[in-house]
Every structure is written in structure tokens, then in C-alpha cells.
Design an enzyme around this catalytic site. Structure first.
Site, PDB file in Angstrom:
ATOM      1  CG  HIS A  46      -2.010  -1.040   1.129  1.00  0.00           C
ATOM      2  ND1 HIS A  46      -3.304  -0.754   0.760  1.00  0.00           N
ATOM      3  CD2 HIS A  46      -1.975  -2.381   1.349  1.00  0.00           C
ATOM      4  CE1 HIS A  46      -4.027  -1.863   0.763  1.00  0.00           C
ATOM      5  NE2 HIS A  46      -3.251  -2.858   1.126  1.00  0.00           N
TER       6      HIS A  46
ATOM      7  CG  ASP B 123       0.558   9.386   0.313  1.00  0.00           C
ATOM      8  OD1 ASP B 123       0.630   8.286   0.897  1.00  0.00           O
ATOM      9  OD2 ASP B 123      -0.193  10.310   0.693  1.00  0.00           O
TER      10      ASP B 123
END
Length: 463
Positions: A160, A368
Site C-alpha cells: 500500500h 505517498d
């Protein structure tokens, strides 16, 4: 249909999809197959004085037709596995912050020990035709530990967070062991094509992996498939949340209180990867270089508390408070505070209203994996009068959301220019950009992500 076994550091009740996050992503597939969700219980137990870290108890409970299986950890194992290696080594390195990593060898030992414990506790619960889906950096070696005790099921992994370039990965002590563990999987899922490229370059340079075509690489006598599966949100669920009482109250309250202002919004965890100081510095430049925004634009920055016992996070909190105070002191008026800095968690039911009331969203992380706030902002907008997304090119979402205003958050002047453009963007252009962005997040929503990943895993040939 084979049963899905999901494994993650923490487990959530799949019936409570309103909580967001992984529960939304996995709930549908788990319920369809009467699946099993396995992970840490959230309990870190003290061991007896002079004792050694022990194995925790296994807890089983039903959530509808889904079985939740959780394991307690000793305090020593939790601190080494979770605080130490996962969040003290892998998190900063994977976000390109080698300067913040603590390469204590005891952390690695605890990380390996917990993954071995999880494998021993999970293996007896498995059925021969299960499909196993393991999530995130806490559990990279879990498949290799399962293989070592004889598990032959198809096993997939999804990261993730971002995967950094090879030279940064190679700075991790024993990085070879960590990356070799990935070849115990059948399918590796990454958030972006950039992450897949970093993996490809690393395994070819460091492991002499042979590209086999169709996203496959062979090394260590195994073949693994590596592919990008950008995670999405449940667009309809978030829109429905926006029609709820709390969201409507928030929207009306913000519109009433800021009737004379244009709102800029940031919603983040207080984390050094989110680029929060750079964002405030860009806002400072906006006010300094475009004075027409004074007494007009207000930045509402929500920074939810995160790991406050860690020095780097405490330092970040102090810096944010100082920057906010400095901007308010220099530019504020009796009837206008430029920055509303909120160091608290905001209820998810209120977020759609907050997003809808904002003219501009600032999603400007330094790095991110994806960033779902960007997609939630798009889903929350009034299509007749939509706001504008200012998005860091270093967020995984930037690969998909090309109609956002993409910025380099390190360049505060250029970011300020992009904010100025967003604040003064004509309605027709806002319509056009929002329509395209909404189409993109609908086409690759969270249900697409789960469905496409599991389809690819089921079609992948083992070894």
C-alpha cells in the site's frame, strides 16, 4: 469459488464498511467467499520479568459469514516488529527518508519472529484451495514463512506504500533477504507503475532476475508476477455519506462561517511524508506574492495525531504549530485567521461536507503510495460548482488524476502559483477537469481494484 484469506497487520469487521480503508476494499470479496481475515489483535502483552517473548493466543470470532482470526503479541515483539522494523525502518525508507531510519538489528529479529509466529498460527486455519492475499510492508516475509512450513496455496501481496528506487532499497541492511522474500508470492501488487519499475530495476540489478514477459520475473527458482493495481474508493458510498446529516451540517456550517472566504483544505495524518511544512510555506508565498488573497483565502489544515511518542513526529508537530502561528501573526486580521490548524481527528461522516465546502484541496505529500483523500475530494464536489484539486506529482494518485493541478511540493513558489491558478480557475475549466477526474475514480474504484487483483491472482501460475 475458492475461499479468500486476507492477512493484514490489523483486522476490521467487514460489516462496518463505513469505517473506510481496507474494510471497504476486502468486505465484498470476503463475504462472497465466506472468507477468513487474519492479523494482530491490537493487544501487546507484557511478559514476565526475565522471560522471553512468547507466542500470543489465537482468537476466533464470526462477523457474519466471515471469520476473524487475531493473535496477541508480547510487548517485546510488538515494539520490535511494529514500532521498530515496520515503522522505524521500512516506513521511512519506503518514503525515501533514510535519515529517519533506525537500523537496529534487534528490530529485524523481532520482525522475522512475528512473521514466523503469524505463519504458524495461520497455517492450521488454511484450506487446500484457499487464495491468500497478504497486505503491506509489515508482512513482506509472511509468504516465505508459509512456504517453509509447506503451504502451497496461491499467495498474493499488495504493497500500500510506495516502493523506492533500487539504491534506496539497497540501503536497508539485509535488503537481499527482504526482497528475496517477495519471490515466495505468486503475484505482487503495487500502487503505481513507478513502483513496478522500481521493483523491476531492483530485482534485475540485485538478484539477476530474468524478465519473463507479461509482468513476470524469475529468480531464486521461482517466478513472480508484478503489476500495478491502483487502489480506489467506493465512490457511491462516499457520495451517500455526503448526503448524511453530519456531512450536511458540516457543509452548511462551513459555508455560513466562511461566507466571505474561499476555503483551502488539507486532510492528513501528521506524518513527515505528507509535506505539511512545505504546504504551509507555499501558502505563505501565496499570501506574500498574491496579496489579493489576504482576508480572502483561508487554509483549514487537519493533521490527525500519529505516533506522537516518536521524536520525528513530535518535531513535526512543533514545526507545524510554529509555522501556523507565524503566518497568522504576519498576515492575520481581527476578523480573519489565514490558517486554521487542527491537530485532531475529524469524524469520517463529516469529511464529505468539509470537502464540498472547499474551493481547493491541497494534497501535496512528499511521497505517498496512493492518497485516497484526493479521490474523496473529487467524489464530494458539487458537479455544478466543483472545487479544484492541487496534487503532488509524488503521490501515486498523480498517475491517474492527470486533470488535477500537479505540483512539486518542494518548489513552494510553483505550488503557490498553482494554488493561485486553482483559486481563480474559470467555472468551465473546473467543470471539465472535475468531469474527467470523476470518470477516472469511478472506472477504477475500490471494487475494481479488489476484483482485478483477485482475478489476476487466480489466473497466475504458481512458481
Amino acid at each position: 469459488m475458492p475461499r479468500l484469506v486476507a492477512v493484514s497487520n490489523r483486522v476490521a469487521d467487514p460489516r462496518n464498511v463505513a469505517a473506510g480503508g481496507l474494510a471497504v476494499a476486502l468486505s465484498e470479496a470476503l463475504r462472497q467467499t465466506g472468507g477468513l481475515w487474519f492479523g494482530w489483535s491490537g493487544k501487546a502483552l507484557q511478559t514476565a520479568q526475565g522471560g522471553t517473548p512468547g507466542e500470543g493466543d489465537l482468537h476466533l470470532q464470526q462477523a457474519g459469514n466471515v471469520t476473524l482470526a487475531t493473535v496477541d503479541l508480547s510487548r517485546e515483539d510488538h515494539d520490535a516488529y511494529y514500532l521498530g522494523y515496520s515503522n522505524g525502518v521500512l516506513w521511512p525508507v519506503f518514503h525515501y527518508r533514510l535519515d529517519l531510519a533506525d537500523f537496529d538489528s534487534n528490530f529485524l529479529n523481532g520482525y522475522r519472529r512475528v512473521n514466523q509466529l503469524f505463519a504458524r498460527k495461520l497455517a492450521p486455519l488454511l484450506q487446500p484451495d484457499d487464495i491468500i492475499w497478504i497486505h503491506d510492508y509489515h508482512l513482506i516475509p509472511l509468504a516465505s514463512e508459509l512456504r517453509a512450513i509447506g503451504c502451497g496455496q496461491k499467495i498474493g501481496f499488495f504493497l500500500h506504500v510506495p516502493l523506492p528506487p533500487p539504491l534506496i532499497l539497497a540501503a536497508i541492511p539485509q535488503h537481499e533477504w527482504l526482497m528475496r522474500a517477495l519471490f515466495a508470492y505468486d503475484l505482487l501488487g503495487f500502487q503505481s507503475h513507478a513502483d513496478v519499475e522500481h521493483f523491476s530495476r531492483y530485482v534485475q540489478a540485485e538478484a539477476q532476475a530474468e524478465p519473463m514477459g507479461e509482468h513476470r520475473y524469475r529468480a531464486f527458482h521461482r517466478t513472480v508476477r508484478a503489476q500495478a493495481f491502483p487502489i480506489g474508493i467506493d465512490v457511491d458510498e462516499f457520495m451517500e455519506l455526503g448526503r448524511g446529516e453530519e456531512a450536511q451540517e458540516t457543509y452548511e456550517m462551513m459555508c455560513a462561517q466562511y461566507a466571505r472566504r474561499r476555503l483551502l483544505l488539507g486532510i492528513d495524518r501528521l506524518d513527515y511524508s505528507k509535506g505539511l511544512p512545505q504546504r504551509l510555506k507555499a501558502f505563505y508565498r501565496l499570501l506574500a506574492e498574491y496579496p489579493e488573497n489576504r482576508s480572502s483565502a483561508t487554509l483549514v489544515q487537519i493533521a490527525a495525531p500519529s505516533r506522537e511518542s516518536v521524536d520525528a513526529y513530535a518535531d513535526l508537530r512543533r514545526e507545524m504549530e510554529q509555522l501556523s502561528g507565524s503566518i497568522n501573526g504576519e498576515f492575520g486580521e481581527l476578523d480573519w485567521m489565514p490558517v486554521r490548524y487542527i491537530h485532531r481527528t475529524t469524524a469520517r461522516k463529516r469529511l464529505p461536507g468539509l470537502c464540498r465546502a472547499s474551493r481547493v484541496a491541497l494534497v501535496t505529500p512528499l511521497r505517498d503510495g496512493m492518497n485516497l483523500v484526493a479521490k474523496e475530494f473529487i467524489a464530494a464536489q458539487d458537479p455544478e460548482d466543483p472545487g479544484v484539486l492541487v496534487l503532488s506529482r509524488f503521490a501515486g494518485a498523480a498517475e491517474q488524476l492527470r486533470e488535477a493541478l500537479l505540483v512539486n511540493p518542494y518548489d513552494t513558489r510553483a505550488t503557490a502559483q498553482a494554488i493561485q491558478q486553482a483559486l481563480h480557475m474559470p467555472l468551465a475549466e473546473r467543470h471539465q477537469r472535475h468531469q474527467k477526474l470523476l470518470e477516472r475514480i469511478r472506472a477504477q474504484d475500490v471494487h475494481w481494484w479488489s476484483r482485478e487483483y483477485l482475478r489476476a491472482l487466480s489466473e497466475t501460475e504458481g512458481a
